[in-house]
Design an enzyme around this catalytic site. Sequence first.
Site, short mmCIF file in Angstrom:
data_model
loop_
_atom_site.label_atom_id
_atom_site.label_comp_id
_atom_site.label_asym_id
_atom_site.label_seq_id
_atom_site.Cartn_x
_atom_site.Cartn_y
_atom_site.Cartn_z
N ARG A 70 8.49 3.04 11.67
CA ARG A 70 9.58 2.62 10.78
C ARG A 70 10.88 2.41 11.56
O ARG A 70 11.41 3.32 12.17
CB ARG A 70 9.76 3.63 9.64
CG ARG A 70 10.11 5.02 10.06
CD ARG A 70 10.03 6.00 8.89
NE ARG A 70 8.66 6.30 8.58
CZ ARG A 70 8.20 7.51 8.23
NH1 ARG A 70 9.03 8.53 8.08
NH2 ARG A 70 6.93 7.70 7.99
N ASP A 104 3.24 -0.90 11.71
CA ASP A 104 2.76 0.41 11.27
C ASP A 104 2.08 1.04 12.47
O ASP A 104 1.32 0.37 13.18
CB ASP A 104 1.76 0.27 10.11
CG ASP A 104 1.48 1.62 9.50
OD1 ASP A 104 2.08 1.95 8.47
OD2 ASP A 104 0.65 2.37 10.08
N ASP A 112 0.79 -1.23 0.00
CA ASP A 112 0.00 0.00 0.00
C ASP A 112 0.82 1.29 0.00
O ASP A 112 0.40 2.32 -0.50
CB ASP A 112 -0.96 0.02 1.22
CG ASP A 112 -0.22 -0.22 2.53
OD1 ASP A 112 1.01 -0.35 2.52
OD2 ASP A 112 -0.88 -0.29 3.59
N HIS A 113 2.04 1.23 0.54
CA HIS A 113 2.79 2.48 0.75
C HIS A 113 3.60 2.93 -0.47
O HIS A 113 4.04 4.07 -0.51
CB HIS A 113 3.75 2.33 1.94
CG HIS A 113 3.11 2.53 3.27
ND1 HIS A 113 2.13 1.69 3.75
CD2 HIS A 113 3.31 3.45 4.23
CE1 HIS A 113 1.76 2.10 4.94
NE2 HIS A 113 2.47 3.17 5.27
N ARG A 149 -1.82 12.50 9.93
CA ARG A 149 -0.59 13.24 10.26
C ARG A 149 -0.42 14.43 9.34
O ARG A 149 -0.75 14.35 8.17
CB ARG A 149 0.62 12.33 10.08
CG ARG A 149 0.61 11.25 11.11
CD ARG A 149 1.96 10.64 11.31
NE ARG A 149 1.81 9.78 12.44
CZ ARG A 149 2.24 8.53 12.50
NH1 ARG A 149 2.90 8.01 11.48
NH2 ARG A 149 2.04 7.82 13.57
N SER A 201 5.89 7.47 13.21
CA SER A 201 5.87 6.16 12.55
C SER A 201 6.54 5.05 13.33
O SER A 201 7.31 5.27 14.25
CB SER A 201 6.60 6.34 11.21
OG SER A 201 7.04 5.12 10.72
C1 MIC Z 1 3.03 6.62 8.55
O1 MIC Z 1 1.82 6.85 8.60
O2 MIC Z 1 3.88 7.43 8.95
C2 MIC Z 1 3.49 5.28 8.01
C3 MIC Z 1 4.17 5.54 6.73
O3 MIC Z 1 2.37 4.47 7.76
C4 MIC Z 1 4.41 4.65 9.03
C5 MIC Z 1 5.06 3.42 8.59
C6 MIC Z 1 6.24 3.61 7.69
O4 MIC Z 1 6.99 4.57 7.84
O5 MIC Z 1 6.44 2.75 6.84
C7 MIC Z 1 3.76 4.38 10.38
O6 MIC Z 1 2.87 5.08 10.75
O7 MIC Z 1 4.22 3.51 11.12
FE1 SF4 Z 2 -0.76 4.80 4.98
FE2 SF4 Z 2 0.26 5.53 7.36
FE3 SF4 Z 2 -1.13 7.26 5.83
FE4 SF4 Z 2 -2.37 5.28 6.97
S1 SF4 Z 2 -1.31 6.94 8.03
S2 SF4 Z 2 -2.66 5.96 4.86
S3 SF4 Z 2 -0.87 3.63 6.86
S4 SF4 Z 2 0.83 6.30 5.36
#
Ligand code: MIC
Ligand code: SF4
Length: 755
Positions: free
Chosen positions: A645, A160, A95-96, A448, A643
């Site tokens: 990550r 995640d 998805d990312h 976010r 995140s």
């Molecule tokens: C996000 O919303 O910041 C992400 C991208 O989904 C991250 C995960 C990632 O950095 O791959 C998260 O929230 O954990």
């Molecule tokens: Fe994807 Fe993270 Fe955004 Fe949700 S908050 S849509 S999991 S990048």
Amino acid sequence: MIFDFEVIKAFYGELAEKIAGIRRATGHPLTLSEKILYSHLFNQKPEGSFKRGIDYVEFAPDRVAMQDATAQMALLQFMMAGKDQTSVPTSVHCDHLIMAKEGATADMKTAVYTNKEVYDFLSSVCNKYDIGFWKPGAGIIHQIILENYAFPGGMMIGTDSHTPNAGGLGMVAIGVGGADAVDVMTGMAWELKLPKLIGIKLTGKLNGWASPKDIILKVAGLLTVSGGTGYVVEYFGEGAESLSCTGKATICNMGAEIGATCSIFGYDDAMSRYLTATGRKEVADLAGANREHLISDREVFSDPAKYFDQFIEISLSELEPYINGPFTPDLATPISQMKEIAKKNNWPVDVEVGLIGSCTNSSYEDISRAASVVKNAIDLKLTARSEFKITPGSEQIRFIAERDGYLKLFETIGGEVFANACGPCIGQWERKGAEMKLVNTVIHSFNRNFAKRADGNPNTFAFVASPEVVTAIAIAGKLTFNPLTDTLLNADGKEVRLAEPAGSELPPNGFGSIDNGYQKPDTNGKKSEIAISPESDRLQSLEPFKEWDGKDFKGLPLLIKAKGKCTTDHISMAGFWLKYRGHLENISNNYMIGAVNSFNDKTNLILNLITGQYDTVPAVARAYKTSGIGSVVAGEENFGEGSSREHAAMEPRYLNVKAVIVKSFARIHETNLKKQGILTLTFADKEDYNKIREDDKIDIIELNLLAPGRQVTVVLNHSDGEKETLMAKHSYNAAQIDWFRAGSALNLIRKAKIK
Ligand code: MIC
Ligand code: SF4
């Protein structure tokens, strides 16, 4: 098809007995959070002796989920553990990595082509280890989990931070780093400091423009981005029961924005309706038969302040819509005050783009309510003054939104539908003109809004609101538009007022049956070798990190002292960099490039103590690494917020950073750093942050005495010959100290396997 139904059936079959045992052992009435946490203990008994917020407890989650951007590193680590298959049901979701540019069809084609190597890798690892694989286009991890896997009373972890979304279906669902996922996938216990509990009683009922999103936007304002750290947030009350299951999921999803370990709602009819509508009536029946175990005990409801560590009450009847931002999700402004506050802060109020969807707000209810605003606007002869983008959370949702005419409506006002993926929410948005870095405003229903997150432009002021409010504001084109009170000028020059949104909780015509993008593990894949080309710039096999050599850290240069907010987006940026998520060496080139150097207020410009010159953070870190020198990073509050990550922890480890000393950490990031073998410390006296100078050489001593609760001595050797000693705290327990000694948590798993 119901995934893993046997596991779910077995879980409910034992639940009553387990809860009775927990009640005997603890000797007091139980909150729902305690019921779920204690019924998932690894081997321990609840004994009534665990202290919330203090004791580390070992859990046995029911399942693991990973998204493609984190799964690569998690699976590369899992492959080093030498197992044949995962110990609990596991899924991977693509998805990312899908870039939003020209709309769903074209963007999907590009994604499948550009990410082929990564998708092929993930798909073959899934086949080899019996993991469910959700192909690109199937949807966003949390939406897929809610539609297919979540079950009331269950416990899962996901790589995640928005994994808690499944709390909308009564599940304790927690975001973790990949190394934690490896623990559970290899059948080991998963350890967590027993969370404290925040109880939030919702009274009354939402009305008019207010939606579930506004509840969490308000809560974020009350608790701030760190107020939930170390807590499970449990919602209850008649107001909670009046919310749809997907509305509850929105609230739990954004619990990540207050740092909460997870959020949860008790089982109720809305969950039953959602389970049934999504083809899981059998699960609804089992949960229904266990309803008393899937809510808090009566005593808790009658005296919540006694059973929760913090207790808050919110009246939904009086709740007005909120708009949060810019740059942080906890800056909450009630819509009625936006005119005044925007003016006071000089926020640019012309909205260029409104975006709805994402993992947070993609339900049928969200889409249908937003569509009702659009329909009303068209009837009133209004057009959208801002651009309007839609990212459906899953193919299921996209399909019914199209079938029921909503996508057409959106297109009528110039809306553009992106692929079922994260897209703009994670900087996978090739937004035209963003590179010019012009000051501008966007508003979205994502979760976010950190600087640069959506389009890479530091001058984009991003605000968060409900899909219906985003839609109204996109039509008005002004951040200060309040649909509750304001009118708009239509094509006939008449003043018109938008009607209150109306939608349906669930699709009246059902979810329909579609190709949902799921790939069942192919057993032939078991025998295949997973080949990673040494030439690849997207994937790289991992080398184990070196064990700690038993020596104190002496004379380490300060790499960077980060000033102010330092989220994982600042530490390891997403967007463009997502393509290197499977290649540690390459992604390390983004280490801390978004963090502000406290000595010059610039990003990505720090002093290289070897040359005396200024250079980028990755360049200086590499220079130290090449010279065999370690380094230290310092920071302020809630360091690593955001995140899950673990790249934000693996990169410094790879670049030879030995310790990170900050005023406070965000939970997932602290664990990630510990797991990768970096020493994580917090200033005993927060003022000591100010003592660290740009050209300090830092000693961290008596490391052989590292023990739970024992402070660590840090000596700052200033360049003028002066020395200052300061004390640092840490939160390591004995087992975690072993991770540090072994060089990483994974090294311990590997050692156990070798023995
Ligand atoms: C996000 O919303 O910041 C992400 C991208 O989904 C991250 C995960 C990632 O950095 O791959 C998260 O929230 O954990
Ligand atoms: Fe994807 Fe993270 Fe955004 Fe949700 S908050 S849509 S999991 S990048």
